[in-house]
Write an enzyme that holds these catalytic residues in place. Structure first.
Site, PDB file in Angstrom:
ATOM      1  CE  LYS A  49      -3.505  -2.624   2.289  1.00 17.31           C
ATOM      2  NZ  LYS A  49      -4.463  -2.853   3.425  1.00 17.31           N
ATOM      3  CD  GLN A  93      -2.934  -4.485   6.596  1.00 14.52           C
ATOM      4  OE1 GLN A  93      -2.817  -3.534   5.953  1.00 14.52           O
ATOM      5  NE2 GLN A  93      -3.651  -5.491   6.405  1.00 14.52           N
ATOM      6  CG  ASP A 116      -9.469  -0.015   4.874  1.00 14.80           C
ATOM      7  OD1 ASP A 116      -9.102  -0.398   3.684  1.00 14.80           O
ATOM      8  OD2 ASP A 116      -8.718  -0.374   5.686  1.00 14.80           O
TER       9      ASP A 116
END
Ligand code: NAP
Length: 279
Positions: A49, A93, A116
Site C-alpha cells: 500500500k 491494518q 477502507d
C-alpha cells in the site's frame, strides 16, 4: 474459452488516473498506515500500500507499533491522526493482535478519513445509496465489470460469502445496480442450486476449489475474490480456474484479478478524501 479479466492492467489505469488527479490538488493527499505487531502477511500488505501511494503521488505516514500496544495508546494515536491536517485517510491494518478490538478501533476513525469504508457511518451511507467511499474490494469488482461492459441490471447475481468487508457490501453494490442478488454462506443448503442459476457469480469464501464447473452456468461471469494457498503453497482463489474457464464468458484469475484492483480502489478513496478535505 472465457475472456480473462486483467485486474493488473486495469489497476494500473486506475492508479494512473488517481496520480493525475492527485497532482492537480493544492496539497499532496496523505495516508496514515498503522500496523500493530509483526504479522508477516500484514507487513507485506502494508509495504504494498505504501508503494502504491508513492506511485500515485500520495504521501504515506507509517506508524509501526509493538504487538503489546494497549488499546488506549492506539486510540490516542487515531485521535491524533483524526486531527492531523496532512492526513486524509487512516488505515489500520487488520487483523489486530487478539487483545485489541477491531470494531472499537474502526469506530474511532473519523468517518471522513475512513478510506477502507469500514466505519458504520460509511457502511450506512453505502447501503442507503449515498456513499462517500466505496469498500475497496467490492468497488474493484464493480470497476472490472464496468470496464468489460458486463451487464448487471436484471441479472441473477450470486455472492458466496457474507463478510462485512466483502460479501455484504458486494451484495449491496450489485443490488444498487439493479442486479437480483442471492447471498450464500456456510449455512446455505445446496449452494450449487443457486450458483447454477447465476449470470454473475462472485466467490469470496477462502476455500480452494470450492467452485467447480458443475456449479457454473454456461456463459456465466465468474469473479474470484479469494486469496488462498494451494497444496504447493501457490496463491489461488476459490474457483477451480482451469476447469471453470472453458465454461464461463468472463473470469478473473488469481493472482492478477481482484487483488490489484482492491489496492487501486484504496488509492481512489484516499484521493476522494483529499478532494473532500480541500473542497
Ligand atoms: P471471511 O470473513 O472468512 O468470510 C468468509 C465467508 O465465507 C463467510 O461469510 C462464511 O460463511 C463463508 N463460507 C465459509 N465456508 C463456506 C462454504 N463452504 N460455503 C459457502 N460459504 C462459506 O472472509 P473474507 O474476509 O470475506 O475473505 C474471503 C476471501 O477473500 C479470503 O480468501 C480472503 O483472503 C479474500 N480476500 C481477498 C481480497 C482481495 O483483495 N482480493 C480482499 C479481502 C478478502 P459464514 O458467514 O456462515 O461463516
Amino acid at each position: 474459452m472465457a475472456v480473462k479479466i486483467d485486474g493488473t492492467a486495469l489497476a494500473a489505469k486506475v492508479k494512473h488516473q488517481v496520480a493525475a488527479e492527485a497532482a492537480a490538488l493544492s496539497r499532496r493527499p496523505g495516508l496514515a498506515v498503522v500496523l500493530v505487531g509483526e504479522d508477516p502477511a500484514s507487513k507485506v500488505y502494508v509495504a504494498g500500500k505504501e508503494r502504491d501511494c508513492a506511485e500515485c503521488g500520495i504521501e504515506s505516514f507509517g506508524y509501526r507499533l509493538p504487538a503489546d500496544t494497549g488499546e488506549k495508546d492506539l486510540l490516542d494515536l487515531i485521535r491524533q491522526l483524526n486531527g492531523d491536517g496532512r492526513v486524509d485517510g487512516i488505515l489500520v491494518q487488520l487483523p489486530l493482535p487478539g487483545h485489541l478490538h477491531a470494531e472499537t478501533v474502526i469506530h474511532a476513525i473519523a468517518p471522513d478519513k475512513d478510506v477502507d469504508c469500514f466505519h458504520p457511518f460509511n457502511v450506512g451511507r453505502l447501503v442507503t445509496g449515498d456513499p462517500v467511499f466505496l469498500p475497496c474490494t467490492p468497488a474493484g469488482v464493480m470497476e472490472m465489470l464496468d470496464e468489460y461492459a458486463v451487464p448487471i441490471r436484471g441479472k441473477r447475481c450470486v455472492v458466496l460469502g457474507r463478510s462485512n468487508i466483502v460479501g455484504k457490501p458486494m451484495a449491496a453494490l450489485l443490488t444498487q445496480r439493479d442486479g437480483t442478488v442471492t447471498v450464500c454462506h456456510s449455512r446455505t443448503e445446496d449452494m450449487a442450486h443457486y450458483t447454477r442459476e447465476a449470470d454473475l457469480l462472485v466467490s469470496a469464501v477462502g476455500k480452494t476449489k470450492l467452485v467447480t464447473p458443475d456449479m457454473v452456468k454456461a456463459g456465466a461471469v465468474v469473479i474470484d475474490v479469494a486469496m488462498n494457498r494451494d497444496e504447493n503453497g501457490r496463491l489461488c482463489g476459490d474457483v477451480d480456474f482451469a476447469a471453470v474457464e472453458p465454461k464461463a464468458s468472463y473470469i478473473t484469475p488469481v493472482p492478477g484479478g481482484v487483488g490489484p484492483m482492491t489496492r487501486a480502489m484504496l488509492m481512489r478513496n484516499i484521493l476522494t478524501a483529499a478532494q473532500n478535505h480541500q473542497a
